[in-house]
Motif scaffolding. Sequence first.
Motif, PDB file in Angstrom:
ATOM      1  N   ASP A   1      72.622  45.768  34.340  1.00  0.00           N
ATOM      2  CA  ASP A   1      72.211  46.896  34.596  1.00  0.00           C
ATOM      3  C   ASP A   1      71.019  46.972  35.165  1.00  0.00           C
ATOM      4  O   ASP A   1      70.835  47.502  36.361  1.00  0.00           O
ATOM      5  N   CYS A   2      70.128  46.316  34.364  1.00  0.00           N
ATOM      6  CA  CYS A   2      68.637  46.331  35.008  1.00  0.00           C
ATOM      7  C   CYS A   2      68.758  45.584  36.114  1.00  0.00           C
ATOM      8  O   CYS A   2      67.952  45.803  37.097  1.00  0.00           O
ATOM      9  N   ALA A   3      69.265  44.196  36.261  1.00  0.00           N
ATOM     10  CA  ALA A   3      69.097  43.326  37.434  1.00  0.00           C
ATOM     11  C   ALA A   3      69.798  44.137  38.741  1.00  0.00           C
ATOM     12  O   ALA A   3      69.182  43.922  39.610  1.00  0.00           O
ATOM     13  N   LEU A   4      70.928  44.776  38.404  1.00  0.00           N
ATOM     14  CA  LEU A   4      71.709  45.273  39.535  1.00  0.00           C
ATOM     15  C   LEU A   4      71.025  46.635  40.066  1.00  0.00           C
ATOM     16  O   LEU A   4      70.920  46.950  41.508  1.00  0.00           O
ATOM     17  N   ASN A   5      70.497  47.364  39.461  1.00  0.00           N
ATOM     18  CA  ASN A   5      69.871  48.572  39.680  1.00  0.00           C
ATOM     19  C   ASN A   5      68.414  48.691  39.741  1.00  0.00           C
ATOM     20  O   ASN A   5      68.014  49.774  40.550  1.00  0.00           O
ATOM     21  N   ALA A   6      67.616  47.912  39.023  1.00  0.00           N
ATOM     22  CA  ALA A   6      66.037  48.023  39.120  1.00  0.00           C
ATOM     23  C   ALA A   6      65.508  47.467  40.420  1.00  0.00           C
ATOM     24  O   ALA A   6      64.660  47.801  41.208  1.00  0.00           O
ATOM     25  N   LEU A   7      66.425  46.100  40.662  1.00  0.00           N
ATOM     26  CA  LEU A   7      65.770  45.224  41.824  1.00  0.00           C
ATOM     27  C   LEU A   7      65.950  45.954  43.194  1.00  0.00           C
ATOM     28  O   LEU A   7      64.899  45.877  44.165  1.00  0.00           O
ATOM     29  N   PRO A   8      66.919  46.886  43.412  1.00  0.00           N
ATOM     30  CA  PRO A   8      66.855  47.474  44.778  1.00  0.00           C
ATOM     31  C   PRO A   8      65.596  48.382  44.980  1.00  0.00           C
ATOM     32  O   PRO A   8      65.070  48.565  46.089  1.00  0.00           O
ATOM     33  N   GLY A   9      65.302  49.101  43.889  1.00  0.00           N
ATOM     34  CA  GLY A   9      64.085  50.028  43.949  1.00  0.00           C
ATOM     35  C   GLY A   9      62.890  49.362  44.243  1.00  0.00           C
ATOM     36  O   GLY A   9      62.128  49.805  45.150  1.00  0.00           O
ATOM     37  N   ALA A  10      62.690  48.278  43.523  1.00  0.00           N
ATOM     38  CA  ALA A  10      61.599  47.366  43.594  1.00  0.00           C
ATOM     39  C   ALA A  10      61.472  46.841  45.058  1.00  0.00           C
ATOM     40  O   ALA A  10      60.574  46.882  45.780  1.00  0.00           O
ATOM     41  N   ALA A  11      62.480  46.208  45.566  1.00  0.00           N
ATOM     42  CA  ALA A  11      62.756  45.946  46.866  1.00  0.00           C
ATOM     43  C   ALA A  11      62.412  46.677  48.064  1.00  0.00           C
ATOM     44  O   ALA A  11      61.522  46.304  48.871  1.00  0.00           O
ATOM     45  N   VAL A  12      62.926  48.028  47.871  1.00  0.00           N
ATOM     46  CA  VAL A  12      62.726  48.901  48.962  1.00  0.00           C
ATOM     47  C   VAL A  12      61.011  49.402  48.861  1.00  0.00           C
ATOM     48  O   VAL A  12      60.419  49.581  49.884  1.00  0.00           O
TER      49      VAL A  12
ATOM     50  N   GLY B   1      62.203  51.651  38.111  1.00  0.00           N
ATOM     51  CA  GLY B   1      62.755  52.516  36.923  1.00  0.00           C
ATOM     52  C   GLY B   1      63.590  53.598  37.491  1.00  0.00           C
ATOM     53  O   GLY B   1      64.328  53.920  36.913  1.00  0.00           O
ATOM     54  N   VAL B   2      63.032  54.386  38.674  1.00  0.00           N
ATOM     55  CA  VAL B   2      63.890  55.453  39.036  1.00  0.00           C
ATOM     56  C   VAL B   2      64.973  55.026  39.472  1.00  0.00           C
ATOM     57  O   VAL B   2      66.143  56.011  39.236  1.00  0.00           O
ATOM     58  N   THR B   3      65.359  54.023  40.090  1.00  0.00           N
ATOM     59  CA  THR B   3      66.772  53.314  40.486  1.00  0.00           C
ATOM     60  C   THR B   3      67.596  52.904  39.389  1.00  0.00           C
ATOM     61  O   THR B   3      68.778  52.879  39.454  1.00  0.00           O
ATOM     62  N   TRP B   4      66.795  52.338  38.262  1.00  0.00           N
ATOM     63  CA  TRP B   4      67.366  52.043  37.321  1.00  0.00           C
ATOM     64  C   TRP B   4      68.261  53.010  36.214  1.00  0.00           C
ATOM     65  O   TRP B   4      69.497  52.601  35.916  1.00  0.00           O
ATOM     66  N   ILE B   5      67.569  53.830  35.764  1.00  0.00           N
ATOM     67  CA  ILE B   5      67.757  54.777  34.678  1.00  0.00           C
ATOM     68  C   ILE B   5      68.979  55.878  35.148  1.00  0.00           C
ATOM     69  O   ILE B   5      68.544  56.708  35.972  1.00  0.00           O
ATOM     70  N   SER B   6      69.956  56.032  34.669  1.00  0.00           N
ATOM     71  CA  SER B   6      71.186  56.964  34.788  1.00  0.00           C
ATOM     72  C   SER B   6      70.834  58.177  34.017  1.00  0.00           C
ATOM     73  O   SER B   6      69.743  57.993  33.290  1.00  0.00           O
TER      74      SER B   6
END
Length: 409
Positions: free
Chosen positions: A96-107, A123-128
Amino acid sequence: MHSSAVLLIEFGSIILGLGLLGRAAARFRFSPIPLYLLAGLAFGEGGLLPLGASEEFIATGAEIGVILLLLMLGLEYTAGDLVTNLKAHYPAGLVDCALNALPGAAVALLLGWGPVAAVVLAGVTWISSSGVIAKVLGDLGRVGNRETPVILSVLVLEDLAMAVYLPIVTALVAGAGLLAGSLTLAIALGAAGLVLFLAVRYGRVISRFVSSDDPEKLLLVVLGLTILVAGVAQQLQVSAAVGAFLVGIALSGEVAEGAHTLLSPLRDLFAAVFFVFFGLHTDPSSIPPVLLPALGLAAVTAVTKIATGYWAARRAGISVRGRWRAGGALVARGEFSIVIAGLAVSAGIEPSLGPLATAYVLILVILGPLTARYTEPLAGWWIRRRPAAPGDGPQEARQVTGAEASVAD
């Protein structure tokens, strides 16, 4: 006297407006969070009717809203639940962390915002959104489904990760150096470990101390203890929200149930004020420039959340239909994404981060209930229309068609 009257008029109008918006949202069966954010945008900087006298009061209410959100979240779990979920489902949390936190950091890095903003946007893109997802599951009648424990396990792991993540973000946005940041994290981890230990070993003693047959006394003790611990945590450069979360974990049994019932209306009130406050500090004219990145990020992280839920449910042995339902249910972002972004906005890290987070949450808090309802039927339709691969045999065909009639989901 005049300013006091204006304060009462403004704040009363806000609360009344939020009540009407919440009623409208309930009527159409969707989360009121987008409406609260839009209300903040309408009455904030660059809005239709900027507020003046009540802004400071709303800021205090917003801080209490964050504290109550995390307290109520902690009341949902016991220390034993957290330990059990961590042991059984930590691989799903890592995915969950890898798939959803990395896109936010990359942007954030692609936009040139720097590493601190990258950590925040991750963190914004990671947490549901636990609140939105819980409501959607109830509305769709899926609370008793086999995939629901998998969904809840992912949410629990995210919530537990916040006890580590929030102190890191707090130290970063405050501009703390490596030594100070490491000390803050060590204090937070030490406090979390101590509270978990005390909750496991002495949870009944703590709950007995707080317990009271008088609802008024129980409310005052729990609320006072939570705000006190949150203030001490913040004084130690640890997030006040983490302190509130740990208080919720420490309480269990009838005390937790009673406190949950008593505090729910207060949580709803101050949480709504928090969303309005976040919108107040976002200039509507700043959203169009970041709308395209927000849409792209929302599309990517909706897919990665669906993949997360599908993988976690498959690992738990859930049927194909249940896997798609689990993935679709996790898409919504909401309260905690705004909490995380609010830390950076308050510190003035990146002017465009607040508008991007607002647009992102607005998109996914609306899209989330739709993906929860339609991901599984759309996936079934696509699978039925997909041409069979040359290597597919009867076994694969049975697996696809049998998934629709499986009684195990």
